[in-house]
Every structure is written in structure tokens, then in C-alpha cells.
Design a protein around this motif. Structure first.
Motif, PDB file in Angstrom:
ATOM      1  N   GLU A 117       0.828  -1.202   0.000  1.00 38.05           N
ATOM      2  CA  GLU A 117       0.000   0.000   0.000  1.00 38.05           C
ATOM      3  C   GLU A 117       0.869   1.262   0.000  1.00 38.05           C
ATOM      4  OE1 GLU A 117      -2.870   0.061   3.091  1.00 38.05           O
ATOM      5  OE2 GLU A 117      -3.975  -1.676   2.357  1.00 38.05           O
ATOM      6  N   ILE A 118       1.988   1.201   0.703  1.00 32.99           N
ATOM      7  CA  ILE A 118       2.919   2.339   0.711  1.00 32.99           C
ATOM      8  C   ILE A 118       3.462   2.559  -0.694  1.00 32.99           C
ATOM      9  CG2 ILE A 118       5.082   3.229   1.641  1.00 32.99           C
ATOM     10  CD1 ILE A 118       4.572   1.625   4.170  1.00 32.99           C
ATOM     11  N   ASP A 119       3.844   1.457  -1.372  1.00 29.19           N
ATOM     12  CA  ASP A 119       4.379   1.556  -2.728  1.00 29.19           C
ATOM     13  C   ASP A 119       3.327   2.120  -3.685  1.00 29.19           C
ATOM     14  OD1 ASP A 119       6.727   0.446  -1.790  1.00 29.19           O
ATOM     15  OD2 ASP A 119       6.134  -1.605  -2.310  1.00 29.19           O
ATOM     16  N   GLN A 120       2.096   1.690  -3.512  1.00 25.83           N
ATOM     17  CA  GLN A 120       1.035   2.156  -4.403  1.00 25.83           C
ATOM     18  C   GLN A 120       0.778   3.656  -4.234  1.00 25.83           C
ATOM     19  OE1 GLN A 120      -2.116  -0.506  -3.237  1.00 25.83           O
ATOM     20  NE2 GLN A 120      -1.604  -2.043  -4.799  1.00 25.83           N
ATOM     21  N   ARG A 121       0.767   4.107  -2.996  1.00 22.20           N
ATOM     22  CA  ARG A 121       0.554   5.545  -2.782  1.00 22.20           C
ATOM     23  C   ARG A 121       1.716   6.347  -3.349  1.00 22.20           C
ATOM     24  NH1 ARG A 121      -1.610   8.258   2.739  1.00 22.20           N
ATOM     25  NH2 ARG A 121      -3.417   7.072   2.031  1.00 22.20           N
ATOM     26  N   ARG A 122       2.944   5.837  -3.150  1.00 24.04           N
ATOM     27  CA  ARG A 122       4.116   6.512  -3.723  1.00 24.04           C
ATOM     28  C   ARG A 122       3.988   6.603  -5.234  1.00 24.04           C
ATOM     29  NH1 ARG A 122       8.560   2.536  -3.847  1.00 24.04           N
ATOM     30  NH2 ARG A 122       7.204   1.910  -5.572  1.00 24.04           N
ATOM     31  N   ASP A 123       3.609   5.495  -5.869  1.00 22.24           N
ATOM     32  CA  ASP A 123       3.511   5.474  -7.325  1.00 22.24           C
ATOM     33  C   ASP A 123       2.469   6.457  -7.837  1.00 22.24           C
ATOM     34  OD1 ASP A 123       5.455   3.548  -7.314  1.00 22.24           O
ATOM     35  OD2 ASP A 123       4.077   1.850  -7.575  1.00 22.24           O
ATOM     36  N   ARG A 124       1.360   6.620  -7.100  1.00 20.78           N
ATOM     37  CA  ARG A 124       0.328   7.565  -7.531  1.00 20.78           C
ATOM     38  C   ARG A 124       0.856   8.997  -7.498  1.00 20.78           C
ATOM     39  NH1 ARG A 124      -3.150   4.044  -4.560  1.00 20.78           N
ATOM     40  NH2 ARG A 124      -3.035   5.393  -2.715  1.00 20.78           N
ATOM     41  N   GLU A 125       1.588   9.327  -6.422  1.00 19.49           N
ATOM     42  CA  GLU A 125       2.126  10.678  -6.323  1.00 19.49           C
ATOM     43  C   GLU A 125       3.212  10.929  -7.379  1.00 19.49           C
ATOM     44  OE1 GLU A 125       3.206  12.180  -2.522  1.00 19.49           O
ATOM     45  OE2 GLU A 125       1.549  11.201  -1.474  1.00 19.49           O
ATOM     46  N   VAL A 126       4.037   9.912  -7.612  1.00 17.05           N
ATOM     47  CA  VAL A 126       5.091  10.049  -8.627  1.00 17.05           C
ATOM     48  C   VAL A 126       4.471  10.189 -10.014  1.00 17.05           C
ATOM     49  CG1 VAL A 126       6.974   8.823  -9.794  1.00 17.05           C
ATOM     50  CG2 VAL A 126       6.889   8.887  -7.307  1.00 17.05           C
ATOM     51  N   GLN A 127       3.375   9.494 -10.256  1.00 15.80           N
ATOM     52  CA  GLN A 127       2.718   9.574 -11.565  1.00 15.80           C
ATOM     53  C   GLN A 127       2.229  10.992 -11.842  1.00 15.80           C
ATOM     54  OE1 GLN A 127      -0.792   7.126 -11.970  1.00 15.80           O
ATOM     55  NE2 GLN A 127      -0.604   7.035 -14.199  1.00 15.80           N
ATOM     56  N   VAL A 128       1.704  11.648 -10.826  1.00 17.87           N
ATOM     57  CA  VAL A 128       1.260  13.041 -10.988  1.00 17.87           C
ATOM     58  C   VAL A 128       2.442  13.933 -11.351  1.00 17.87           C
ATOM     59  CG1 VAL A 128       0.286  15.041  -9.793  1.00 17.87           C
ATOM     60  CG2 VAL A 128      -0.710  12.774  -9.442  1.00 17.87           C
ATOM     61  N   ILE A 129       3.558  13.749 -10.654  1.00 18.39           N
ATOM     62  CA  ILE A 129       4.753  14.546 -10.936  1.00 18.39           C
ATOM     63  C   ILE A 129       5.263  14.263 -12.347  1.00 18.39           C
ATOM     64  CG2 ILE A 129       7.151  14.962 -10.287  1.00 18.39           C
ATOM     65  CD1 ILE A 129       5.255  16.160  -8.330  1.00 18.39           C
ATOM     66  N   ASP A 130       5.236  12.986 -12.763  1.00 15.59           N
ATOM     67  CA  ASP A 130       5.708  12.635 -14.102  1.00 15.59           C
ATOM     68  C   ASP A 130       4.870  13.307 -15.188  1.00 15.59           C
ATOM     69  OD1 ASP A 130       7.856  11.109 -13.299  1.00 15.59           O
ATOM     70  OD2 ASP A 130       6.751   9.208 -13.300  1.00 15.59           O
ATOM     71  N   LEU A 131       3.561  13.382 -14.976  1.00 16.59           N
ATOM     72  CA  LEU A 131       2.695  14.060 -15.953  1.00 16.59           C
ATOM     73  C   LEU A 131       3.039  15.556 -16.032  1.00 16.59           C
ATOM     74  CD1 LEU A 131      -0.768  12.396 -15.178  1.00 16.59           C
ATOM     75  CD2 LEU A 131       0.649  12.065 -17.221  1.00 16.59           C
ATOM     76  N   GLN A 132       3.246  16.154 -14.880  1.00 16.37           N
ATOM     77  CA  GLN A 132       3.622  17.562 -14.864  1.00 16.37           C
ATOM     78  C   GLN A 132       4.976  17.785 -15.533  1.00 16.37           C
ATOM     79  OE1 GLN A 132       3.448  18.347 -10.663  1.00 16.37           O
ATOM     80  NE2 GLN A 132       1.235  18.742 -10.676  1.00 16.37           N
ATOM     81  N   LEU A 133       5.912  16.863 -15.278  1.00 11.49           N
ATOM     82  CA  LEU A 133       7.229  16.968 -15.889  1.00 11.49           C
ATOM     83  C   LEU A 133       7.135  16.843 -17.412  1.00 11.49           C
ATOM     84  CD1 LEU A 133       9.582  14.956 -13.502  1.00 11.49           C
ATOM     85  CD2 LEU A 133       9.913  17.304 -14.280  1.00 11.49           C
ATOM     86  N   ALA A 134       6.301  15.947 -17.887  1.00  6.55           N
ATOM     87  CA  ALA A 134       6.156  15.768 -19.335  1.00  6.55           C
ATOM     88  C   ALA A 134       5.654  17.056 -19.986  1.00  6.55           C
ATOM     89  CB  ALA A 134       5.200  14.610 -19.617  1.00  6.55           C
ATOM     90  N   GLN A 135       4.674  17.702 -19.368  1.00  5.22           N
ATOM     91  CA  GLN A 135       4.147  18.953 -19.906  1.00  5.22           C
ATOM     92  C   GLN A 135       5.195  20.066 -19.874  1.00  5.22           C
ATOM     93  OE1 GLN A 135       0.694  19.641 -17.489  1.00  5.22           O
ATOM     94  NE2 GLN A 135      -0.512  18.024 -18.456  1.00  5.22           N
ATOM     95  N   LEU A 136       5.917  20.128 -18.738  1.00  5.17           N
ATOM     96  CA  LEU A 136       6.934  21.167 -18.608  1.00  5.17           C
ATOM     97  C   LEU A 136       8.089  20.954 -19.587  1.00  5.17           C
ATOM     98  CD1 LEU A 136       7.071  21.541 -14.723  1.00  5.17           C
ATOM     99  CD2 LEU A 136       6.327  23.282 -16.359  1.00  5.17           C
ATOM    100  N   LYS A 137       8.499  19.717 -19.765  1.00  2.00           N
ATOM    101  CA  LYS A 137       9.600  19.440 -20.692  1.00  2.00           C
ATOM    102  C   LYS A 137       9.197  19.731 -22.135  1.00  2.00           C
ATOM    103  CE  LYS A 137      12.064  16.042 -17.868  1.00  2.00           C
ATOM    104  NZ  LYS A 137      12.484  14.622 -17.708  1.00  2.00           N
ATOM    105  N   SER A 138       7.929  19.501 -22.445  1.00  2.00           N
ATOM    106  CA  SER A 138       7.445  19.850 -23.783  1.00  2.00           C
ATOM    107  C   SER A 138       7.475  21.361 -23.984  1.00  2.00           C
ATOM    108  CB  SER A 138       6.024  19.314 -23.978  1.00  2.00           C
ATOM    109  OG  SER A 138       5.496  19.710 -25.224  1.00  2.00           O
ATOM    110  N   SER A 139       7.028  22.098 -22.961  1.00  2.00           N
ATOM    111  CA  SER A 139       7.059  23.560 -23.040  1.00  2.00           C
ATOM    112  C   SER A 139       8.500  24.066 -23.103  1.00  2.00           C
ATOM    113  CB  SER A 139       6.353  24.167 -21.830  1.00  2.00           C
ATOM    114  OG  SER A 139       4.986  23.795 -21.797  1.00  2.00           O
ATOM    115  N   LEU A 140       9.394  23.417 -22.357  1.00  6.60           N
ATOM    116  CA  LEU A 140      10.803  23.803 -22.381  1.00  6.60           C
ATOM    117  C   LEU A 140      11.402  23.578 -23.769  1.00  6.60           C
ATOM    118  CD1 LEU A 140      13.489  24.598 -21.080  1.00  6.60           C
ATOM    119  CD2 LEU A 140      13.736  22.235 -20.280  1.00  6.60           C
ATOM    120  N   LYS A 141      11.049  22.483 -24.386  1.00  5.39           N
ATOM    121  CA  LYS A 141      11.555  22.184 -25.729  1.00  5.39           C
ATOM    122  C   LYS A 141      11.105  23.260 -26.713  1.00  5.39           C
ATOM    123  CE  LYS A 141      11.550  18.428 -29.167  1.00  5.39           C
ATOM    124  NZ  LYS A 141      10.816  19.040 -30.278  1.00  5.39           N
TER     125      LYS A 141
END
Length: 226
Positions: A117-141
Motif C-alpha cells: 500500500e505504501i508503494d502504491q501511494r508513492r507510485d500515484r504521487e510520482v505519476q502526478v509529478i511525471d505528468l507535470q514533468l512531461a508537460q513542462l519538458k514539452s514547453s521547455l523544448k
């Protein structure tokens, strides 16, 4: 030497008073006090400490010359008081830390039923950050490409012998600022992702320690073959 003479005189005086107390029936119950100077040397003995030496260390002796009480100097008393206050402050802080750790431990074991359950909660939070990073990296490009295009255009203008207008220079500065802004946002999100992974790794280790059992941590998926 005057100092040695004065010191020996004080010692002789103390010895004489002690002998007098020992042989005098009237003085059997009396005590003698010896005082020191600021350097810690005995400079006199008698029935009371002179006013000018009352801030210094002194010792009270019985009629047999046995030390029955020691009074530290005012400076030493202040040091001991300060040391005691520091120890008390450290104890309060340590008690607060222990209480907070107990609160966190209680919340941890009551929130999760397994390490999964700890791993699952971590993965959910990391997934949100990864989506934000993808958008930001696209804008940076896009920002980096726009800046590069402006740099090339300005370089071509300069090579042709023409002078850059203030508006063209301002446009390049704005593009550069935009690119730097996205770079800072990407770096910030990368730090957030690392902090999330570190926090959940600590929680997982603590949960296993509190529960007294463990489930092997999930291994990352193997890299896809090219």
C-alpha cells in the motif's frame, strides 16, 4: 617573594586555627572556613569569609580539619546554572522529538496494512509529478527552439551588416527568460519527485521495522530491448 610569603602565612594561619579548634573544649563544636582568591589559591581561614572574598570558592572544615562543605565561586555557580539550563532545554527537545516520532509511528501503522500500500501511494504521487514533468519538458523544448530560431535570425541580420533593432533584442531576451523559467520549473519538479521517493522509502523502512516483518521491495521493470 611576597606572594609565597603571603601564601605560607595563610596556610600557617589555617593550621593554627585548626589546632586551636581541636584542643579547645569550648571550640569542639565550632567550624572553620577557608577562602580562596580568584586564582584558586587559599589565602585565609577564619570563622567567616571576608566580604571581598565572598564571591570566591571557600571550604568549611570541621574541628578535625575535615571538609564538610564546599561553596563554589560565583563564576562557577553561573557556569553550572547555564550548563543545567542547556541540559534541560536539550531534554525538552528530545522529549518532544520522541513524542513526535511516536505520533508518526502510530499514524504509519494505522494508515497502511502492508508495504504494498505504501508503494502504491508513492507510485500515484510520482505519476502526478511525471505528468507535470512531461508537460513542462514539452514547453521547455518549444521555448528552447523558439530561442534558437531567434538567435539564428539575429545572427543572420548581424552577418548581413544590418543593426539589430531594440524590439528584436527584447524579443530574444523574452525568449531566453521563458526558456530559463521552464528549466527552473523542471528542476523543481525533479526535486519534488526525488523527495517523494525518499519520503516513502523512509516510511517503508520504518513500517517494516515497526511490524517486525517485511515484503521484498518491488524491483524496477527491466529496460526494453532495442
Amino acid at each position: 617573594m611576597p606572594e609565597r610569603s603571603a601564601f605560607l602565612s595563610a596556610i600557617f594561619a589555617c593550621t593554627a586555627v585548626a589546632l586551636l579548634l581541636a584542643i579547645s573544649p569550648v571550640a569542639q563544636a565550632q567550624k572553620i572556613v577557608c577562602w580562596k582568591d580568584k586564582a584558586g589559591k587559599v589565602v585565609g581561614c577564619g570563622d567567616r569569609v571576608p566580604p571581598e572574598f565572598q564571591q570566591n570558592e571557600s571550604k568549611t572544615l570541621s574541628s578535625r580539619g575535615i571538609t564538610v562543605e564546599t561553596t563554589v565561586s560565583a563564576q562557577e555557580a553561573a557556569r553550572l546554572k547555564d550548563e543545567a539550563q542547556k541540559k534541560a532545554t536539550l531534554k525538552v527537545e528530545e522529549d518532544r522529538r520522541i513524542a513526535e516520532q511516536r505520533r508518526q509511528d502510530s499514524a504509519l501503522v494505522n494508515t497502511y496494512t502492508s508495504e504494498k500500500e505504501i508503494d502504491q501511494r508513492r507510485d500515484r504521487e510520482v505519476q502526478v509529478i511525471d505528468l507535470q514533468l512531461a508537460q513542462l519538458k514539452s514547453s521547455l523544448k518549444n521555448a528552447a527552439e523558439a530561442e534558437a530560431a531567434l538567435l539564428k535570425r539575429n545572427s543572420d541580420i548581424t552577418k548581413s551588416g544590418k543593426q539589430l533593432s531594440p524590439a528584436v533584442a527584447d524579443e530574444l531576451n523574452r525568449a531566453s527568460d521563458e526558456r530559463k523559467r521552464f528549466e527552473a520549473r523542471v528542476a523543481e519538479k525533479e526535486k519534488d519527485k526525488a523527495a517523494i521517493n525518499a519520503r516513502y522509502a523512509e516510511q517503508r523502512a520504518r513500517y517494516i521495522e515497526l511490524r517486525g516483518d517485511s515484503t521484498p521491495a518491488p524491483q524496477p521493470a527491466p529496460a526494453a530491448k532495442k
